[in-house]
Design a protein around this motif. Structure first.
Motif, mmCIF file in Angstrom:
data_model
loop_
_atom_site.group_PDB
_atom_site.id
_atom_site.type_symbol
_atom_site.label_atom_id
_atom_site.label_comp_id
_atom_site.label_asym_id
_atom_site.label_seq_id
_atom_site.Cartn_x
_atom_site.Cartn_y
_atom_site.Cartn_z
ATOM 1 N N GLY A 165 41.031 125.865 39.532
ATOM 2 C CA GLY A 165 40.178 124.998 40.060
ATOM 3 C C GLY A 165 40.262 124.028 41.331
ATOM 4 N N TRP A 166 38.578 123.563 41.866
ATOM 5 C CA TRP A 166 38.042 122.985 42.697
ATOM 6 C C TRP A 166 37.482 122.040 42.557
ATOM 7 N N LEU A 167 38.430 120.295 43.625
ATOM 8 C CA LEU A 167 37.947 119.705 43.900
ATOM 9 C C LEU A 167 37.378 119.621 44.640
ATOM 10 N N ILE A 168 35.877 119.423 44.960
ATOM 11 C CA ILE A 168 34.873 119.237 46.211
ATOM 12 C C ILE A 168 34.764 117.697 47.061
ATOM 13 N N ASP A 169 35.774 117.248 48.026
ATOM 14 C CA ASP A 169 34.445 115.918 48.546
ATOM 15 C C ASP A 169 33.248 116.155 48.618
ATOM 16 N N CYS A 170 32.645 115.277 48.214
ATOM 17 C CA CYS A 170 31.159 115.474 48.925
ATOM 18 C C CYS A 170 30.434 114.881 50.412
ATOM 19 N N GLU A 171 31.446 114.105 50.346
ATOM 20 C CA GLU A 171 31.463 113.549 52.136
ATOM 21 C C GLU A 171 31.590 114.400 53.123
ATOM 22 N N SER A 172 32.574 114.597 52.889
ATOM 23 C CA SER A 172 33.487 115.320 53.409
ATOM 24 C C SER A 172 33.327 117.233 53.407
ATOM 25 N N ASP A 173 33.094 117.480 52.177
ATOM 26 C CA ASP A 173 33.317 118.361 52.461
ATOM 27 C C ASP A 173 34.811 119.287 52.471
ATOM 28 N N GLN A 174 35.395 118.808 52.096
ATOM 29 C CA GLN A 174 36.863 118.730 52.087
ATOM 30 C C GLN A 174 37.475 120.069 50.431
ATOM 31 N N ILE A 175 37.595 121.428 50.805
ATOM 32 C CA ILE A 175 38.139 121.056 49.081
ATOM 33 C C ILE A 175 39.614 120.958 48.969
ATOM 34 N N TYR A 176 40.230 120.925 48.082
ATOM 35 C CA TYR A 176 40.936 120.834 47.143
ATOM 36 C C TYR A 176 41.523 121.881 46.032
ATOM 37 N N ARG A 177 42.343 122.463 46.059
ATOM 38 C CA ARG A 177 41.970 123.576 45.494
ATOM 39 C C ARG A 177 43.700 123.338 44.707
ATOM 40 N N ILE A 178 43.550 123.323 43.303
ATOM 41 C CA ILE A 178 44.035 122.930 42.358
ATOM 42 C C ILE A 178 44.797 124.547 41.663
ATOM 43 N N LYS A 179 45.930 123.809 41.726
ATOM 44 C CA LYS A 179 46.467 125.595 41.230
ATOM 45 C C LYS A 179 48.557 124.798 40.224
ATOM 46 N N SER A 180 47.958 124.042 39.690
ATOM 47 C CA SER A 180 49.668 123.511 38.537
ATOM 48 C C SER A 180 48.676 122.858 37.949
ATOM 49 N N GLU A 181 49.977 122.933 36.759
ATOM 50 C CA GLU A 181 48.801 121.680 35.306
ATOM 51 C C GLU A 181 48.732 120.495 35.754
ATOM 52 N N LYS A 182 49.526 119.979 36.718
ATOM 53 C CA LYS A 182 48.866 118.549 36.542
ATOM 54 C C LYS A 182 49.180 118.402 38.192
ATOM 55 N N VAL A 183 47.898 117.076 38.203
ATOM 56 C CA VAL A 183 47.846 116.681 39.350
ATOM 57 C C VAL A 183 47.694 115.591 39.300
ATOM 58 N N ARG A 184 47.612 114.551 40.707
ATOM 59 C CA ARG A 184 48.426 113.377 40.906
ATOM 60 C C ARG A 184 47.038 112.967 41.645
ATOM 61 N N LEU A 185 45.855 111.673 41.436
ATOM 62 C CA LEU A 185 45.211 111.805 42.708
ATOM 63 C C LEU A 185 45.537 110.173 42.866
ATOM 64 N N GLY A 186 45.608 110.277 44.266
ATOM 65 C CA GLY A 186 45.674 108.166 44.019
ATOM 66 C C GLY A 186 45.738 107.355 45.691
ATOM 67 N N SER A 187 45.816 106.787 45.570
ATOM 68 C CA SER A 187 46.134 106.228 47.313
ATOM 69 C C SER A 187 47.450 106.494 47.903
ATOM 70 N N ASP A 188 48.019 106.366 47.357
ATOM 71 C CA ASP A 188 49.376 106.358 47.580
ATOM 72 C C ASP A 188 49.967 107.802 48.444
ATOM 73 N N PRO A 189 51.136 107.687 49.267
ATOM 74 C CA PRO A 189 51.319 109.250 50.652
ATOM 75 C C PRO A 189 51.657 110.095 48.742
ATOM 76 N N SER A 190 52.236 109.641 48.254
ATOM 77 C CA SER A 190 53.330 110.811 47.135
ATOM 78 C C SER A 190 52.434 111.730 46.248
ATOM 79 N N SER A 191 50.587 111.041 46.380
ATOM 80 C CA SER A 191 50.041 111.776 45.442
ATOM 81 C C SER A 191 50.146 113.282 46.045
ATOM 82 N N ASP A 192 49.757 114.167 45.058
ATOM 83 C CA ASP A 192 48.774 115.310 45.136
ATOM 84 C C ASP A 192 47.743 115.778 45.950
ATOM 85 N N ILE A 193 47.068 114.587 45.677
ATOM 86 C CA ILE A 193 45.836 114.687 46.601
ATOM 87 C C ILE A 193 45.385 113.420 46.532
#
Length: 127
Positions: A33-61
């Motif tokens: 899966g791909w999560l694309i930041d619409c402002e910066s066009d940065q592409i995050y490739r999703i290659k695992s069954e669980k991905v953590r998103l947040g502001s914490d530095p330990s987040s996957d994204i």
């Protein structure tokens, strides 16, 4: 411009085409899966069954936005599909403009995390 009124422009279409071209070479035994930041066009490739998103530095994204909580939401692969799960945040996670707690994500969905808009693309699932 409000967050819900943001749309996919020509620049975003170019990024989508790059992702579609990349998917041709994808390993069929991986989740993709791909999560694309619409402002910066940065592409995050999703290659695992669980991905953590947040502001914490330990987040996957790491999502840098004042409205994003340390552990804001998760993206899971479940029963052949991807889903997004909000972590009971105050700002909530939005899927196609609707605040959600837990929803399946379809290809082309718009995901709002805080004030950050992402486009979700998904082409491959684990067989």
């Amino acid at each position: 411009m409000t967050d819900e009124k943001k749309t996919i422009n020509d620049k975003d279409k170019t990024v989508i085409q790059e992702v579609e071209n990349e998917s041709v070479e994808a390993d069929l035994n991986l989740i993709f899966g791909w999560l694309i930041d619409c402002e910066s066009d940065q592409i995050y490739r999703i290659k695992s069954e669980k991905v953590r998103l947040g502001s914490d530095p330990s987040s996957d994204i790491i999502v840098k936005d004042v409205e994003v909580e340390k552990l804001h939401c998760f993206i899971y692969y479940d029963d052949g599909r991807f889903e997004i799960n909000d972590n009971n945040t105050h700002g909530r996670t939005k899927l196609n403009g609707k605040a959600v707690r837990r929803e399946f994500i379809e290809d082309g969905a718009k995901i709002m995390i805080g004030n950050k808009l992402f486009l979700w693309r998904c082409f491959r699932s684990r067989l």
